[in-house]
Write a protein that holds these residues in place. Structure first.
Motif, PDB file in Angstrom:
ATOM      1  N   ALA A  18       0.800  -1.228   0.000  1.00 18.88           N
ATOM      2  CA  ALA A  18       0.000   0.000   0.000  1.00 18.88           C
ATOM      3  C   ALA A  18       0.827   1.270   0.000  1.00 18.88           C
ATOM      4  O   ALA A  18       0.275   2.367   0.091  1.00 18.88           O
ATOM      5  CB  ALA A  18      -0.934   0.001   1.215  1.00 18.88           C
ATOM      6  N   SER A  19       2.142   1.165  -0.104  1.00 20.22           N
ATOM      7  CA  SER A  19       2.986   2.355   0.024  1.00 20.22           C
ATOM      8  C   SER A  19       3.041   3.208  -1.229  1.00 20.22           C
ATOM      9  O   SER A  19       3.469   4.362  -1.174  1.00 20.22           O
ATOM     10  CB  SER A  19       4.407   1.937   0.427  1.00 20.22           C
ATOM     11  OG  SER A  19       4.963   1.056  -0.538  1.00 20.22           O
ATOM     12  N   SER A  20       2.619   2.662  -2.381  1.00 16.72           N
ATOM     13  CA  SER A  20       2.686   3.427  -3.633  1.00 16.72           C
ATOM     14  C   SER A  20       1.849   2.737  -4.696  1.00 16.72           C
ATOM     15  O   SER A  20       1.285   1.659  -4.470  1.00 16.72           O
ATOM     16  CB  SER A  20       4.139   3.547  -4.121  1.00 16.72           C
ATOM     17  OG  SER A  20       4.668   2.263  -4.421  1.00 16.72           O
ATOM     18  N   GLY A  21       1.773   3.364  -5.871  1.00 17.84           N
ATOM     19  CA  GLY A  21       1.163   2.731  -7.032  1.00 17.84           C
ATOM     20  C   GLY A  21      -0.281   2.306  -6.852  1.00 17.84           C
ATOM     21  O   GLY A  21      -1.093   3.019  -6.257  1.00 17.84           O
ATOM     22  N   ILE A  22      -0.593   1.136  -7.366  1.00 18.47           N
ATOM     23  CA  ILE A  22      -1.968   0.630  -7.332  1.00 18.47           C
ATOM     24  C   ILE A  22      -2.445   0.439  -5.902  1.00 18.47           C
ATOM     25  O   ILE A  22      -3.592   0.744  -5.573  1.00 18.47           O
ATOM     26  CB  ILE A  22      -2.069  -0.688  -8.129  1.00 18.47           C
ATOM     27  CG1 ILE A  22      -1.794  -0.439  -9.611  1.00 18.47           C
ATOM     28  CG2 ILE A  22      -3.451  -1.318  -7.959  1.00 18.47           C
ATOM     29  CD1 ILE A  22      -1.704  -1.707 -10.442  1.00 18.47           C
ATOM     30  N   ASP A  36     -12.544   1.493   6.735  1.00 13.55           N
ATOM     31  CA  ASP A  36     -11.347   1.632   7.566  1.00 13.55           C
ATOM     32  C   ASP A  36     -10.239   0.758   6.996  1.00 13.55           C
ATOM     33  O   ASP A  36     -10.502  -0.295   6.387  1.00 13.55           O
ATOM     34  CB  ASP A  36     -11.649   1.227   9.010  1.00 13.55           C
ATOM     35  CG  ASP A  36     -12.545   2.234   9.726  1.00 13.55           C
ATOM     36  OD1 ASP A  36     -12.608   3.399   9.279  1.00 13.55           O
ATOM     37  OD2 ASP A  36     -13.185   1.848  10.720  1.00 13.55           O
ATOM     38  N   LEU A  37      -8.995   1.164   7.220  1.00 18.74           N
ATOM     39  CA  LEU A  37      -7.880   0.547   6.520  1.00 18.74           C
ATOM     40  C   LEU A  37      -6.792   0.046   7.455  1.00 18.74           C
ATOM     41  O   LEU A  37      -6.484   0.674   8.461  1.00 18.74           O
ATOM     42  CB  LEU A  37      -7.256   1.562   5.556  1.00 18.74           C
ATOM     43  CG  LEU A  37      -8.171   2.149   4.481  1.00 18.74           C
ATOM     44  CD1 LEU A  37      -7.494   3.335   3.801  1.00 18.74           C
ATOM     45  CD2 LEU A  37      -8.547   1.088   3.452  1.00 18.74           C
ATOM     46  N   VAL A  38      -6.219  -1.079   7.065  1.00 19.04           N
ATOM     47  CA  VAL A  38      -4.945  -1.532   7.608  1.00 19.04           C
ATOM     48  C   VAL A  38      -3.998  -1.587   6.413  1.00 19.04           C
ATOM     49  O   VAL A  38      -4.195  -2.392   5.497  1.00 19.04           O
ATOM     50  CB  VAL A  38      -5.042  -2.912   8.282  1.00 19.04           C
ATOM     51  CG1 VAL A  38      -3.678  -3.316   8.843  1.00 19.04           C
ATOM     52  CG2 VAL A  38      -6.101  -2.916   9.371  1.00 19.04           C
ATOM     53  N   LEU A  39      -3.006  -0.718   6.405  1.00 25.45           N
ATOM     54  CA  LEU A  39      -2.081  -0.602   5.284  1.00 25.45           C
ATOM     55  C   LEU A  39      -0.751  -1.239   5.644  1.00 25.45           C
ATOM     56  O   LEU A  39      -0.234  -1.029   6.744  1.00 25.45           O
ATOM     57  CB  LEU A  39      -1.853   0.865   4.921  1.00 25.45           C
ATOM     58  CG  LEU A  39      -3.105   1.707   4.650  1.00 25.45           C
ATOM     59  CD1 LEU A  39      -2.701   3.137   4.282  1.00 25.45           C
ATOM     60  CD2 LEU A  39      -3.959   1.090   3.549  1.00 25.45           C
ATOM     61  N   THR A  40      -0.197  -1.986   4.713  1.00 20.18           N
ATOM     62  CA  THR A  40       1.079  -2.628   4.983  1.00 20.18           C
ATOM     63  C   THR A  40       2.011  -2.557   3.779  1.00 20.18           C
ATOM     64  O   THR A  40       1.578  -2.582   2.626  1.00 20.18           O
ATOM     65  CB  THR A  40       0.881  -4.104   5.415  1.00 20.18           C
ATOM     66  OG1 THR A  40       2.133  -4.646   5.827  1.00 20.18           O
ATOM     67  CG2 THR A  40       0.338  -4.935   4.269  1.00 20.18           C
ATOM     68  N   ALA A  41       3.277  -2.440   4.069  1.00 19.30           N
ATOM     69  CA  ALA A  41       4.377  -2.481   3.109  1.00 19.30           C
ATOM     70  C   ALA A  41       5.648  -2.430   3.952  1.00 19.30           C
ATOM     71  O   ALA A  41       5.586  -2.548   5.181  1.00 19.30           O
ATOM     72  CB  ALA A  41       4.300  -1.321   2.127  1.00 19.30           C
ATOM     73  N   VAL A  50       0.627   7.830   2.560  1.00 18.75           N
ATOM     74  CA  VAL A  50      -0.629   7.301   2.011  1.00 18.75           C
ATOM     75  C   VAL A  50      -1.741   7.409   3.034  1.00 18.75           C
ATOM     76  O   VAL A  50      -2.872   7.804   2.722  1.00 18.75           O
ATOM     77  CB  VAL A  50      -0.450   5.838   1.554  1.00 18.75           C
ATOM     78  CG1 VAL A  50      -1.792   5.246   1.110  1.00 18.75           C
ATOM     79  CG2 VAL A  50       0.563   5.753   0.431  1.00 18.75           C
ATOM     80  N   ALA A  51      -1.444   7.070   4.281  1.00 20.53           N
ATOM     81  CA  ALA A  51      -2.450   7.151   5.346  1.00 20.53           C
ATOM     82  C   ALA A  51      -2.990   8.576   5.471  1.00 20.53           C
ATOM     83  O   ALA A  51      -4.198   8.785   5.667  1.00 20.53           O
ATOM     84  CB  ALA A  51      -1.848   6.686   6.664  1.00 20.53           C
ATOM     85  N   ALA A  52      -2.117   9.566   5.353  1.00 16.15           N
ATOM     86  CA  ALA A  52      -2.539  10.959   5.470  1.00 16.15           C
ATOM     87  C   ALA A  52      -3.477  11.365   4.346  1.00 16.15           C
ATOM     88  O   ALA A  52      -4.275  12.303   4.495  1.00 16.15           O
ATOM     89  CB  ALA A  52      -1.302  11.869   5.486  1.00 16.15           C
ATOM     90  N   SER A  53      -3.390  10.667   3.213  1.00 15.05           N
ATOM     91  CA  SER A  53      -4.252  10.998   2.074  1.00 15.05           C
ATOM     92  C   SER A  53      -5.602  10.281   2.127  1.00 15.05           C
ATOM     93  O   SER A  53      -6.475  10.543   1.289  1.00 15.05           O
ATOM     94  CB  SER A  53      -3.543  10.645   0.765  1.00 15.05           C
ATOM     95  OG  SER A  53      -3.438   9.236   0.594  1.00 15.05           O
ATOM     96  N   LEU A  88      -9.893  -8.137   1.818  1.00 19.94           N
ATOM     97  CA  LEU A  88      -8.461  -8.410   1.686  1.00 19.94           C
ATOM     98  C   LEU A  88      -8.012  -8.019   0.284  1.00 19.94           C
ATOM     99  O   LEU A  88      -8.535  -8.544  -0.708  1.00 19.94           O
ATOM    100  CB  LEU A  88      -8.165  -9.887   1.936  1.00 19.94           C
ATOM    101  CG  LEU A  88      -6.723 -10.343   1.647  1.00 19.94           C
ATOM    102  CD1 LEU A  88      -5.725  -9.612   2.542  1.00 19.94           C
ATOM    103  CD2 LEU A  88      -6.599 -11.857   1.797  1.00 19.94           C
ATOM    104  N   ILE A  89      -7.047  -7.116   0.214  1.00 20.63           N
ATOM    105  CA  ILE A  89      -6.485  -6.690  -1.063  1.00 20.63           C
ATOM    106  C   ILE A  89      -5.059  -7.233  -1.155  1.00 20.63           C
ATOM    107  O   ILE A  89      -4.141  -6.723  -0.497  1.00 20.63           O
ATOM    108  CB  ILE A  89      -6.458  -5.155  -1.205  1.00 20.63           C
ATOM    109  CG1 ILE A  89      -7.828  -4.546  -0.876  1.00 20.63           C
ATOM    110  CG2 ILE A  89      -5.977  -4.766  -2.605  1.00 20.63           C
ATOM    111  CD1 ILE A  89      -8.924  -4.871  -1.850  1.00 20.63           C
ATOM    112  N   ASN A  90      -4.863  -8.271  -1.953  1.00 25.83           N
ATOM    113  CA  ASN A  90      -3.536  -8.846  -2.158  1.00 25.83           C
ATOM    114  C   ASN A  90      -2.886  -8.149  -3.351  1.00 25.83           C
ATOM    115  O   ASN A  90      -2.999  -8.595  -4.493  1.00 25.83           O
ATOM    116  CB  ASN A  90      -3.643 -10.349  -2.415  1.00 25.83           C
ATOM    117  CG  ASN A  90      -3.709 -11.155  -1.130  1.00 25.83           C
ATOM    118  OD1 ASN A  90      -2.947 -10.918  -0.199  1.00 25.83           O
ATOM    119  ND2 ASN A  90      -4.620 -12.108  -1.082  1.00 25.83           N
ATOM    120  N   ASN A  91      -2.215  -7.046  -3.058  1.00 23.80           N
ATOM    121  CA  ASN A  91      -1.606  -6.238  -4.115  1.00 23.80           C
ATOM    122  C   ASN A  91      -0.084  -6.346  -4.145  1.00 23.80           C
ATOM    123  O   ASN A  91       0.531  -6.153  -5.197  1.00 23.80           O
ATOM    124  CB  ASN A  91      -2.006  -4.771  -3.931  1.00 23.80           C
ATOM    125  CG  ASN A  91      -1.185  -3.840  -4.799  1.00 23.80           C
ATOM    126  OD1 ASN A  91      -1.341  -3.793  -6.017  1.00 23.80           O
ATOM    127  ND2 ASN A  91      -0.271  -3.096  -4.168  1.00 23.80           N
TER     128      ASN A  91
END
Length: 274
Positions: A18-22, A36-41, A50-53, A88-91
């Motif tokens: 989730a740190s960039s791109g798609i 609500d989000l749990v972002l990982t990278a 990204v969280a701030a956006s 679950l978003i497997n990106n």
């Protein structure tokens, strides 16, 4: 703002890469829906940006390197500590544009772990967690148009995405008629840092004309997911190419891919946090 909620609270989504791109674009797309989000990278600073956006929703950050064995299980435990995961978003994934024999095994082992093994482990955690729930749940796996054929100079990457596509479609069919839907999105060229990180080639006009923005791909992906689609290829050029390849011999399709993608760059950049 439209919302996507259950009887419990706002839905929670885990987004990998989730740190960039798609991945970052998908996070913003979900935030706009009230998820609500749990972002990982791997890069905390990029995740913070990204969280701030992602306005108007709760955002948690879990730094993790899914290219390492067993990182997926640790990530899942951390992500679910604050509540169930409904989406679950497997990106997360990476590739390189180079002959297979020109890249060291450590890089290939990381690719296999990240693009396939960790994805499957997270999928298993998610499916197991949803067995007793009657609430709608969604899994979205990011593959590639490379999943439709062999791609010289990206042989392992394309093969890993073929795995993701077949795995996702199998899960979709297994869970038809249940509250859980599984969707696979197969983007073509996308305006992200992937190309620079992969040592991308001198692309042909066809490749350049079919390139889409990360926001375009993210919107198409989330809409396909919410509508329970099986597999979606965003963009007209990409749809035509994945449809048309079925009328070519596999060998000829591979040669076409070589012409479309051009030659690798002279230097392959070192792997960086993602």
């Amino acid at each position: 703002m439209s919302t996507y909620t259950s009887g419990r609270t706002a839905k929670r989504a885990l987004v990998t890469g989730a740190s960039s791109g798609i991945g970052a674009a998908i996070a913003r797309e979900l935030a706009a829906l009230g998820v609500d989000l749990v972002l990982t990278a791997r890069r905390r600073d990029a995740l913070d940006a990204v969280a701030a956006s992602c306005k108007g929703v709760k955002v948690e950050i879990v730094t993790a390197d899914l290219g390492k064995p067993d990182a997926a299980r640790a990530l899942w435990d951390a992500a679910t500590a604050g509540g169930p995961i409904d989406i679950l978003i497997n990106n997360a994934g990476f590739g390189y544009f180079r002959r297979f024999d020109e890249v060291d095994w450590a890089r290939d082992a990381e690719l296999v772990q990240l693009n396939m093994t960790s994805l499957v482990q997270l999928a298993r955690c998610f499916v197991d967690a949803r067995k007793t729930s009657t609430a709608p749940a969604h899994m979205l796996n990011i593959a590639s148009t490379g999943a439709y054929q062999s791609v010289p100079n990206m042989a392992l990457y394309a093969a890993s995405k073929a795995f993701v596509r077949n795995f996702s479609e199998g899960l979709h069919d297994e869970h038809r008629g249940t509250p859980l839907s599984v969707t696979c999105i197969c983007p073509g060229g996308t305006e992200t840092a992937f190309h620079a990180a992969s040592g991308g080639g001198d692309y042909s006009w066809i490749a350049n004309a079919s390139t889409k923005s990360a926001d375009f791909v993210a919107h198409a992906a989330i809409q396909a997911m919410l509508h329970g689609k099986r597999t979606v290829v965003p963009g007209l050029f990409n749809k035509l190419s994945t449809f048309g390849v079925r009328f070519l011999s596999r060998q000829f399709a591979s040669r076409v891919a070589t012409q479309v993608l051009g030659k690798p760059r002279l230097a392959l950049p070192a792997r960086k946090g993602a």
